[in-house]
Design an enzyme around this catalytic site. Structure first.
Site, PDB file in Angstrom:
ATOM      1  N   TYR A  92       1.032  -1.235  -0.078  1.00  0.00           N
ATOM      2  CA  TYR A  92       0.048  -0.088  -0.032  1.00  0.00           C
ATOM      3  C   TYR A  92       0.947   1.341  -0.027  1.00  0.00           C
ATOM      4  O   TYR A  92       1.984   1.278   0.281  1.00  0.00           O
ATOM      5  CB  TYR A  92      -1.092   0.159   0.982  1.00  0.00           C
ATOM      6  CG  TYR A  92      -0.977  -0.074   2.690  1.00  0.00           C
ATOM      7  CD1 TYR A  92       0.413   0.154   3.003  1.00  0.00           C
ATOM      8  CD2 TYR A  92      -1.767  -0.214   3.478  1.00  0.00           C
ATOM      9  CE1 TYR A  92       0.537   0.328   4.353  1.00  0.00           C
ATOM     10  CE2 TYR A  92      -1.644  -0.486   4.833  1.00  0.00           C
ATOM     11  CZ  TYR A  92      -0.380  -0.247   5.349  1.00  0.00           C
ATOM     12  OH  TYR A  92      -0.246  -0.209   6.612  1.00  0.00           O
ATOM     13  N   GLU A  93       0.241   2.445  -0.221  1.00  0.00           N
ATOM     14  CA  GLU A  93       0.845   3.734  -0.583  1.00  0.00           C
ATOM     15  C   GLU A  93       1.870   3.465  -1.804  1.00  0.00           C
ATOM     16  O   GLU A  93       2.935   4.336  -1.700  1.00  0.00           O
ATOM     17  CB  GLU A  93       1.610   4.094   0.956  1.00  0.00           C
ATOM     18  CG  GLU A  93       0.752   4.357   2.145  1.00  0.00           C
ATOM     19  CD  GLU A  93      -0.404   5.249   1.891  1.00  0.00           C
ATOM     20  OE1 GLU A  93      -0.326   6.237   0.738  1.00  0.00           O
ATOM     21  OE2 GLU A  93      -1.193   5.234   2.647  1.00  0.00           O
ATOM     22  N   GLY A  94       1.464   3.037  -2.785  1.00  0.00           N
ATOM     23  CA  GLY A  94       2.385   2.821  -3.808  1.00  0.00           C
ATOM     24  C   GLY A  94       3.076   1.531  -3.749  1.00  0.00           C
ATOM     25  O   GLY A  94       3.921   1.206  -2.567  1.00  0.00           O
TER      26      GLY A  94
END
Lengths: 620, 620
Positions: free
Chosen positions: A453-455
């Site tokens: 997550y978050e890229g």
């Protein structure tokens, strides 16, 4: 298991001596305290916050970690209910002010260094990674409004959000738009009153709904009419769960509904939601600031903070896993000492005595402490940008450049190695590590999401090689390489660390050479080699940075050790500093050499993965 | 997730073309069929078993995999109940005869090659790793009785156990005796009738109780009165859950009670039990064979098979994870092609087109196929020992030596890399990989235990360096190194594979040199360096073996490809063989170079992990 675990073994813990070393001995926080933006802060205030936040994390958040995992979240009548105790913990967290340590005093914050905020966030992430998602995202959303919102928006949202009255989320991902955020289809139609009607579905929204706060402020990426395709046409909107009146009181519901919550491998206490905006045409949002199509750059600012937090989650959970494994290894007796290996009647020893267990422990220790140092290096750069702002803009730019450069390293290497450390912690426990009586299997499950997550970590690697290396004409990278080279030059003849420093010098050259190679691929039309190699390059640079900071710590520790008075009263300090030396030597001599090898491997330009046809992967 | 997963995506699958390649093109099973012990078997019979066992695995076992994980086992009134469907699957498995393919015809088996048994066991382990524990352990226990039992014991137990009427377990671990099995405290007191009263507690007993069979035959390590300390004083006992009469009918209960079942990270469908023997002084067992204190060597024979099965579980689950990730990558559209990366309106492509996804897929493919080849190499050696028995004893010894040498590699490298592949599969899915709608998060949780049970991977590494390297005066190792060297010599000028073969040659030399270094440490009083370095050495040797077999496969594939008729009808065969080439080149050029580096690192003799004091690991 018949020898029932001591509940203490499940306890969150951190090494406060290590924290003190980082803040005051290695990164000299006192040099920026008592002046400029940090005028109100001295070392004592910092230490008190550290001690109290640690106590809070152990006493309030830690005991909810397994509860949150086993109970999970529940969607009932359109409302998400968090696990037992989460709401009370939320209230205590905000009452104590732990989320506002580095926020602006103007909006209820305490104006402390970001380094301090991140230091105490590590305790909270380590004690309960699922819980911290809720306040963490609220903090990030508030930061965006503070940076880009109108005065009225700041006035309306910041105190309530920093104070925990309202929560917050970031809503980017859609079913067809994950890593490819530019494919977002959520729409925003301008209404006569200047607000926007929002319509669309977002998925994987962490804390997308919960029962901790009276309202949730969603920051939603959406596309206004006739906006350009791709990321350039995205705008960012403030979309509260419940509409709010000018005086801050709540109005009617805002047509934001929870479609589902996901069942996951870990972080079960964190509600991961499908959110539907405007299913009944009743969802209204307001643009962040006044200019459309700025959504991506605004979101990037928020993501910088969020990405640091994810790398921090990696090291936080890994640190908890390491310290629990260490405790287990000290307690658990099994087998004779290696020196008596042929004697069946030799006394059994604690497994911490066994060479392979020591190897695993030192491997974990080096990764945890090295990545933690990298994060504090980053936050220290960030704090310097604030200290220097308006005083020395060129130096401030250097520090901001290092922040930008290190964010993808912290996020990707922190999360990858965090998971690896949890895996090693399980192995250290043996069979006990695989059962739920001990905390490490949950740490491992929780930690797996950090690389996603978050890229995803490949997005981080592409951010590094595609954006950060070339930023400011390459000056950020040159700054980093120069800092490492200066350390190498100053210490390559060190009597204890010299051979390790020499290895660091070779790694630095390997990174520099590979960066040039990547640049060459961009220019020579070998573009596909770049994403093929980006993850490995990120790892090379991370390993180099971590080794540098570990060796720097070792040097400081050896110098400090010399000044210790002789005798027993210095024994624990001496042991602490000795640990720093072994940690650095281990990492530099056993892990860091991979950098050289990676440079050699990338130099061969093997493109098998590009050449293989899709049909050749399998016949099914 | 709003785009609900196709149930097909959860389906177990294997690549039968790959299986055919291994059995008939690379390892030429037909050379041993139709003769000696395998007289009744031809290629058609083998292929039919493969096809049908695959069908059974997909249709019967695969659908129970998620069910078993979510439901788990239940202990009620002293009886363990397996998840819904397990008992029916057990019955179908034994009705079809899948557990007796390689067992002796004398005891109801089909007398087929062990290679075939392992090939179809991969399907079953991949389809449902938790389920296969029950019949797998029953099979292993029966094998021990077959090898070491009296004629009466064989007569009494083998048909019922190979036929699934009775199950079986192996009971080694005790609370204080895990890796240190010599510390076992379970006692066996000889009774007037020649049987023994068993008393003690065993933990972590896989399938320690279940409801699939009418009885369970436990093989229990225990110590008779006045036996020597340590492993030398252990004897192995047959201890049925329910006592049996001479005619095979069941008698009264045997005072074996289930103290608890563990709650685990994965393989939840497999009951992991605490077993109490003789709590009420009513537990009776009989010695396996007629001689006391032979327990460890008997158990080792069982463990050889069990360890191969665990390595196989690693590759089986990894293969399922890889093929599911591949399917997802072919279906899931995200982002434009790298060739259009600047064009926001470019068509979205399947993620299998993205270089980093291809890198992950090829990485998984190479580990899965390489380790599978290593396992078949091992089983092929084993089958040769049976073919040559009494005909060419020296050659039979060579093959048995290779079996012994490769077991720890298969167990440890197979389990470690199996977990790594599952991790990579999750990353390939992105966010979807972390949620329970898709199978990979379960694969990853299930796979974590493989590095722990049946001897932790460090125990495997010590088995390799402490026992196997020196076996037969080092002849086993020399045999292995010689086989690799012969391949290198024959192929180092290969136009396509040459540079990769050269890398293999360097790896072979690095392994040989490091083996000498390990021997030196033994002799030079640097004994603690051996366990400190053993895991890395095992990895070096495994990487070398895997690269060798992948390159061997590539060479065979390239030769076969040349003989294919031109035209579309050969397209899928050509693609298959092309895949073998890329797989080998990828592994040899990207993974194998680690062997050289590891040799260099071990050559430095860094002993930081030995030198660091226990106090220096942390101040808490």
């Amino acid at each position: 298991m018949s020898n029932a675990p001591n509940l203490q073994q499940n306890r969150y813990k951190a090494d406060l001596r290590e924290v003190r070393f980082l803040l005051f001995e290695q990164f000299k926080l006192d040099q920026i305290l008592g002046q400029g933006p940090f005028e109100a802060w001295g070392p004592d205030e910092v230490q008190m916050v550290v001690d109290e936040a640690y106590k809070f994390s152990c006493e309030v958040l830690g005991p909810l970690n397994a509860v949150g995992d086993r109970t999970g979240c529940r969607l009932e009548g359109g409302q998400v209910y968090t696990p037992p105790g989460f709401k009370e913990a939320w209230n205590k967290l905000y009452e104590a002010g732990w989320m506002a340590v580095s926020a602006e005093p103007e909006y209820g914050g305490q104006g402390g260094p970001f380094t301090l905020h991140i230091t105490i966030q590590e305790f909270m992430s380590g004690a309960n990674s699922a819980f911290i998602m809720y306040p963490g995202l609220a903090f990030g959303a508030a930061e965006v409004i503070q940076l880009f919102g109108t005065d009225a928006q700041k006035e309306h949202y910041l105190r309530t959000m920093y104070g925990g009255k309202w929560g917050g989320t970031m809503c980017l991902t859609e079913p067809q738009a994950g890593s490819d955020v530019g494919s977002s289809r959520t729409t925003a139609k301008k209404l006569p009153d200047g607000k926007y009607a929002i319509r669309g579905t977002k998925i994987f929204i962490s804390g997308g709904d919960h029962d901790c706060a009276e309202n949730i402020v969603h920051l939603v990426l959406a596309r206004v009419d006739n906006a350009p395709a791709g990321t350039k046409g995205l705008s960012l909107f403030i979309v509260p769960k419940v509409r709010t009146n000018a005086d801050g009181s709540l109005g009617e519901a805002n047509d934001v509904t929870v479609g589902a919550i996901e069942h996951k491998m870990g972080i079960n206490g964190s509600a991961t939601c499908v959110l539907n905006f405007g299913e009944n045409d009743g969802c209204v949002g307001e643009l962040v600031g006044t200019v459309e199509n700025q959504g991506m750059s605004q979101m990037f600012r928020m993501m910088n903070g969020a990405r640091i937090s994810v790398g921090l989650q990696g090291v936080a959970v890994a640190s908890a896993a390491y310290l629990n494994a260490l405790e287990y290894a000290r307690d658990r007796k099994q087998g004779p000492s290696i020196n008596n290996w042929k004697d069946a009647t030799a006394p059994r020893v604690a497994i911490v005595e066994h060479p392979d267990v020591r190897r695993m422990l030192l491997d974990m220790k080096s990764r945890v402490e090295g990545i933690r140092a990298l994060i504090i290096k980053l936050t220290r750069h960030f704090d310097m940008t604030r200290v220097l702002q308006g005083k020395d803009d060129e130096q401030a730019l250097y520090h901001q450049g290092q922040v930008d450069l290190l964010v993808p390293l912290v996020k990707a290497y922190g999360s990858d190695q965090g998971f690896r450390v949890c895996e090693t912690a399980i192995q250290t426990y043996g069979g006990a590590g695989y059962i739920k009586d001990y905390p490490v299997e949950q740490y491992c499950r929780d930690a797996k999401v950090f690389s996603i997550y978050e890229g995803t970590n490949h997005i981080q690697a592409m951010d590094l090689v595609g954006r950060k290396l070339g930023q400011r004409g390459g000056a950020n990278l040159q700054g980093f390489l120069g800092d490492v080279a200066a350390f190498v030059k100053a210490n390559e003849k060190h009597p204890v660390l010299g051979k390790a420093v020499k290895e660091l010098g070779e790694a630095q050259e390997a990174v520099a050479g590979t960066a040039m190679r990547l640049l060459g691929w961009f220019q020579m039309g070998k573009m596909p080699m770049v994403p093929l190699s980006a993850n490995r390059f990120l790892e090379m640079m991370s390993e180099t940075a971590v080794a540098w900071l570990l060796l720097d710590a070792a040097k400081i520790a050896l110098d400090a050790q010399e000044k210790l008075p002789a005798g027993d009263e210095s024994a624990s300090e001496r042991a602490f500093y000795e640990g720093k030396k072994h940690t650095a030597l281990y990492y530099a001599l056993n892990v860091l050499p991979h950098v050289r090898l990676s440079a050699e491997i990338l130099g061969r330009e093997d493109s098998s993965a590009l050449e293989i046809s899709t049909e050749s992967f399998a016949t099914v």
